[in-house]
Design a protein around this motif. Structure first.
Motif, short mmCIF file in Angstrom:
data_model
loop_
_atom_site.label_atom_id
_atom_site.label_comp_id
_atom_site.label_asym_id
_atom_site.label_seq_id
_atom_site.Cartn_x
_atom_site.Cartn_y
_atom_site.Cartn_z
N LEU A 1 19.10 69.89 7.87
CA LEU A 1 19.70 68.34 7.17
C LEU A 1 19.19 67.59 7.80
CD1 LEU A 1 21.58 70.72 4.69
CD2 LEU A 1 19.68 69.37 4.00
N ALA A 2 21.05 67.93 8.66
CA ALA A 2 21.13 66.96 10.46
C ALA A 2 20.09 66.19 10.72
CB ALA A 2 22.17 67.41 11.09
N LEU A 3 19.13 67.86 11.68
CA LEU A 3 17.25 67.18 12.13
C LEU A 3 16.90 66.51 11.54
CD1 LEU A 3 16.55 67.20 15.10
CD2 LEU A 3 15.21 69.63 13.45
N GLY A 4 16.66 66.55 10.16
CA GLY A 4 16.10 65.54 9.41
C GLY A 4 16.65 64.35 8.95
N ALA A 5 18.01 64.41 9.22
CA ALA A 5 18.47 62.62 8.65
C ALA A 5 18.34 62.21 10.26
CB ALA A 5 19.84 63.26 8.54
N VAL A 6 18.18 62.32 11.39
CA VAL A 6 17.54 61.99 12.77
C VAL A 6 16.23 61.43 12.43
CG1 VAL A 6 17.65 62.05 15.66
CG2 VAL A 6 19.31 62.74 13.58
N GLN A 7 14.94 62.75 12.56
CA GLN A 7 13.57 62.01 11.68
C GLN A 7 12.95 60.77 11.16
OE1 GLN A 7 11.03 64.85 12.53
NE2 GLN A 7 10.04 64.26 10.86
N PHE A 8 13.80 61.18 9.93
CA PHE A 8 13.82 60.44 8.66
C PHE A 8 13.93 58.85 9.29
CE2 PHE A 8 15.04 57.64 5.42
CZ PHE A 8 13.93 58.08 4.13
N PHE A 9 14.95 58.67 9.95
CA PHE A 9 16.06 57.11 10.17
C PHE A 9 14.75 57.07 11.66
CE2 PHE A 9 19.14 58.09 8.33
CZ PHE A 9 19.06 57.17 6.43
N PHE A 10 14.53 57.17 12.38
CA PHE A 10 13.59 57.19 13.66
C PHE A 10 12.68 56.85 13.77
CE2 PHE A 10 18.28 57.41 15.29
CZ PHE A 10 18.94 56.03 15.80
N ALA A 11 11.67 58.07 13.31
CA ALA A 11 10.54 58.30 12.27
C ALA A 11 8.96 57.06 12.89
CB ALA A 11 9.89 58.12 11.00
N GLY A 12 9.67 55.10 13.49
CA GLY A 12 8.84 54.76 13.53
C GLY A 12 8.73 54.49 15.80
N ALA A 13 10.13 55.21 16.13
CA ALA A 13 10.10 55.04 16.96
C ALA A 13 9.64 56.21 17.87
CB ALA A 13 11.47 55.09 17.56
N ILE A 14 10.01 57.57 16.79
CA ILE A 14 8.96 58.96 17.73
C ILE A 14 7.47 58.35 17.50
CG2 ILE A 14 8.46 61.16 16.77
CD1 ILE A 14 11.44 61.45 16.06
N THR A 15 6.95 57.80 16.95
CA THR A 15 5.56 57.57 16.78
C THR A 15 4.92 56.56 17.79
OG1 THR A 15 5.32 57.91 13.99
CG2 THR A 15 3.25 56.45 15.57
N ASP A 16 5.74 55.73 18.37
CA ASP A 16 5.84 54.83 19.49
C ASP A 16 5.78 55.19 20.50
OD1 ASP A 16 4.99 52.77 17.60
OD2 ASP A 16 6.99 51.65 17.56
N LEU A 17 6.88 56.47 20.88
CA LEU A 17 6.99 57.05 21.95
C LEU A 17 6.01 58.18 22.36
CD1 LEU A 17 8.58 58.02 24.23
CD2 LEU A 17 9.27 59.69 23.17
N LEU A 18 5.17 58.78 20.97
CA LEU A 18 4.25 59.77 21.47
C LEU A 18 2.64 59.70 21.39
CD1 LEU A 18 5.00 62.50 18.93
CD2 LEU A 18 5.37 62.47 21.32
N ALA A 19 2.36 58.20 20.69
CA ALA A 19 1.37 57.77 20.75
C ALA A 19 1.27 56.58 20.67
CB ALA A 19 0.16 58.88 19.56
N PRO A 20 1.68 55.44 21.37
CA PRO A 20 2.16 54.36 20.97
C PRO A 20 0.27 53.17 21.09
CG PRO A 20 1.88 54.57 23.67
CD PRO A 20 1.67 56.26 22.89
N ASP A 21 -0.93 53.79 21.31
CA ASP A 21 -1.95 53.32 21.37
C ASP A 21 -2.54 53.33 19.46
OD1 ASP A 21 -2.17 51.72 23.60
OD2 ASP A 21 -3.25 53.84 24.38
N LEU A 22 -1.46 54.11 18.57
CA LEU A 22 -2.90 54.09 17.45
C LEU A 22 -2.40 53.12 16.61
CD1 LEU A 22 0.14 56.81 15.59
CD2 LEU A 22 -2.49 57.12 16.95
#
Length: 489
Positions: A334-355
Motif C-alpha cells: 500500500l505504501a509502495l503503491g502510493a509512492v509510484q502513483f505520485f512519481f509515475a512521470g519521473a519514473i517514466t522519464d528516468l527509464l525511457a527519456p526518449d519516449l
C-alpha cells in the motif's frame, strides 16, 4: 546477521524469521530485476523501437520460463520438506534429480525457439522491422535458457535449506557482469563493435553463465558449507524425478497460462497502441517486476519455511506463516503503491527519456493503475506460498487460469479497434470495442484485485478444512492434537 537456523525456522518468532529469510531474497530479486532493467535503461537511450523490441520478447521469455518453474520450485518445496524431517540425504538427491529435470525440459523447448525465433515473433502481429530485431534478442537469450534453469534449481535448494545469503551473493556477481557488459556491447567500446539490441542480449547471457558457475561453486562447498551436493547424491532416482515433476508441473502450468495471456495481451497492445503503446507497456512491466520483488522474496521464504514446518509436523505454524507474510506484504505494498502513483512521470522519464509524448502519457497512466493495485498483486504471492508449501500446487494453476483467462484477457480484448480482428499464434477473435490500449491497462489492474480477493476467500475455506494438517501428515509427521481440533490452528 541474517543467518537463520533450522530451529528458528520451526520454532522462532514467525514475523522475524520470515523477514530474515526474505531479506537476502528480496535483495537478490532486486539485483535480478536490476539486471533486466539495465537493458531497458540503455536501450531507452537508443530508440523507442529498441525498447519495444525487448518488451515484445518479454512475455515470450516468461512463457518459456514456465518450464524452468517446474523443476526449480518443485525441487525447492520437496527439499524444504525433507530438510524439515531431517532427511538430508534425500534432500540432496532431490536437488540433483531436480536439476536433471530442469536441463531436460528446457533443452527440449529452447532448441525449436532458437531455430524459429523470427517466425514466432512475427506471429504476434508486429511490423517486420520490429519483429526481426525482437527475434535476434529472443534467440540469443533463449539459447542459454538451460543454463539459467539449472542455476535457478540449485539456488532454490539453498533457499529451501534456509541459506538465502548464498543466493544473494550469486545474483550480485551476475548483475555486476551485466552492468559492465551491457553498455559496452550495446554502444561499442574500443575494439568491441556496436551491437545494439543484440548486445543487450549478450550481456544477459554472460550474466547467466557467471551465475551458474558461482552457485555450483557454492554447492561444491568452495565458499561455505551449508547446503552441499555430495558425491553420493549424484544418483538417478526415478521416484524423485517423478515427485519433482508431480509437484512442479502445476506450477509450470500456472506460469504458462498466465504468460500465454501476457503474450496475447502484448499483441493486443501492439495492435491498439503501436510502438508507443508497446513501449509504455514495457516500462510498466519492468517497473512492476521491480515492485513485486519484496512479495516474491517473501513467497520464496514462506514456501521454504512452510515446507520445513510441515516436515516437522507443525501445521498451525505453517498456516500462521502464510497469514503473517500476507499481512506484511499487503501493508508494505500500500505504501509502495502510493509512492509510484505520485512519481509515475519521473519514473517514466528516468527509464525511457526518449519516449514520444503519446508513449510517455500512456506509460504514466499504466504506472498509476498498477500502483493502486499493488497490494492485491503482492498479497497473491504470499497466499500462493501457503498452497505451494503444502504441495497444493494445482491451486496455483487454477487461480492463475481464472485470473488471467477469466478476468484479464476478456477485458483486454476491448482494446482492439472495432474495425480490426485480433489474431496471434493462430488465435482469432472477433473485433473489440475500440476502447484503445488503455483497456489493457485496466484489465491488468482489475484482475490483480479480484484475483487476490478470490484466492483469499479460498485460502480461508481450505485452512478450515485442515489443508495444512493433511499436508503435515503427507510430509512425514502426524497431525498435532490442537491442529486436528481446529483445522490448522
Amino acid at each position: 546477521m541474517l543467518d537463520v537456523s533450522q530451529e528458528e525456522i520451526t520454532d522462532g518468532p514467525i514475523g522475524r524469521v520470515l523477514l530474515l529469510l526474505a531479506a537476502p531474497l528480496v535483495a537478490q530479486n532486486l539485483v535480478y530485476v536490476a539486471n533486466a532493467l539495465i537493458d531497458t535503461f540503455w536501450l531507452g537511450r537508443v530508440s523507442e523501437d529498441a525498447v519495444a523490441a525487448v518488451g515484445l520478447s518479454l512475455p515470450i521469455q516468461s512463457l518459456l520460463g514456465a518450464t524452468v518453474v517446474v523443476a526449480a520450485v518443485g525441487t525447492q518445496i520437496l527439499v524444504a520438506q525433507r530438510v524439515g524431517s531431517d532427511d538430508e540425504a534425500g534432500a540432496r538427491r532431490v536437488a540433483v534429480n531436480g536439476s536433471l529435470v530442469a536441463l531436460a525440459i528446457t533443452v527440449a523447448v529452447a532448441v525449436p525457439v532458437v531455430l524459429f525465433a523470427e517466425e514466432l515473433v512475427a506471429a504476434l502481429g508486429a511490423d517486420p522491422t520490429l519483429a526481426a530485431t525482437t527475434a535476434t534478442y529472443l534467440a540469443i537469450v533463449i539459447a542459454v535458457l538451460p543454463v539459467g534453469a539449472v542455476g535457478d534449481t540449485v539456488e532454490n535448494c539453498f533457499t529451501a535449506y534456509g541459506d538465502t545469503r548464498a543466493v544473494l551473493h550469486v545474483s550480485v556477481a551476475s548483475v555486476l557482469v551485466n552492468l559492465v557488459a551491457a553498455p559496452v556491447l550495446i554502444f561499442g567500446v574500443g575494439p568491441v563493435p556496436e551491437l545494439g539490441v543484440a548486445g543487450a542480449a549478450l550481456g544477459t547471457v554472460l550474466a547467466g553463465i557467471v551465475g551458474l558457475t558461482h552457485i555450483l561453486a557454492y554447492a561444491g562447498g568452495i565458499y561455505r558449507d551449508s547446503f552441499r551436493l555430495t558425491r553420493e547424491a549424484f544418483v538417478l532416482d526415478v521416484s524423485a524425478l517423478r515427485e519433482v515433476v508431480s509437484v512442479g508441473l502445476p506450477l509450470g502450468g500456472q506460469r504458462g497460462v498466465s504468460e500465454l495471456v501476457r503474450v496475447l495481451v502484448v499483441s493486443l497492445v501492439a495492435i491498439a497502441g503501436g510502438a508507443a503503446g508497446v513501449a509504455a507497456y514495457t516500462v510498466g512491466a519492468r517497473v512492476a517486476t521491480l515492485a513485486i520483488v519484496p512479495a516474491l522474496g517473501m513467497q520464496q521464504a514462506a514456501q521454504s519455511m512452510i515446507g520445513q514446518n510441515l516436515g516437522a509436523d507443525e501445521p498451525g505454524r505453517a498456516r500462521r506463516t502464510t497469514t503473517v507474510g500476507t499481512g506484511i506484504v499487503v501493508t508494505g505494498f500500500l505504501a509502495l503503491g502510493a509512492v509510484q502513483f505520485f512519481f509515475a512521470g519521473a519514473i517514466t522519464d528516468l527509464l525511457a527519456p526518449d519516449l514520444t509524448a503519446t508513449g510517455r502519457e500512456l506509460s504514466v497512466l499504466y504506472l498509476q493503475l498498477l500502483a493502486v493495485t499493488y497490494w492485491g498483486l503482492g498479497g497473491t504471492y504470499t497466499l500462493l506460498a501457503g498452497f505451494n508449501g503444502a504441495s497444493r500446487t494445482r491451486t496455483s494453476f487454477v487461480a492463475d487460469a481464472v485470473k488471467y483467462w477469466g478476468i484479464r484477457f476478456p477485458i483486454a480484448v476491448a482494446a482492439v479497434p472495432t474495425t480490426a480482428t485480433f489474431g496471434a499464434f493462430g488465435v482469432a477473435i472477433a473485433p473489440g470495442l475500440g476502447w484503445g490500449v488503455e483497456a489493457v491497462f485496466w484489465a491488468v489492474a482489475v484482475s490483480n484485485v479480484v484475483g487476490f480477493l478470490g484466492l483469499g476467500a479460498y485460502f480461508y475455506y481450505t485452512t478450515r478444512q485442515g489443508m495444512f494438517v493433511n499436508a503435515a501428515e503427507r510430509a512425514g509427521g502426524g497431525a498435532s492434537d490442537d491442529g486436528a481440533a481446529t483445522g490448522d490452528d
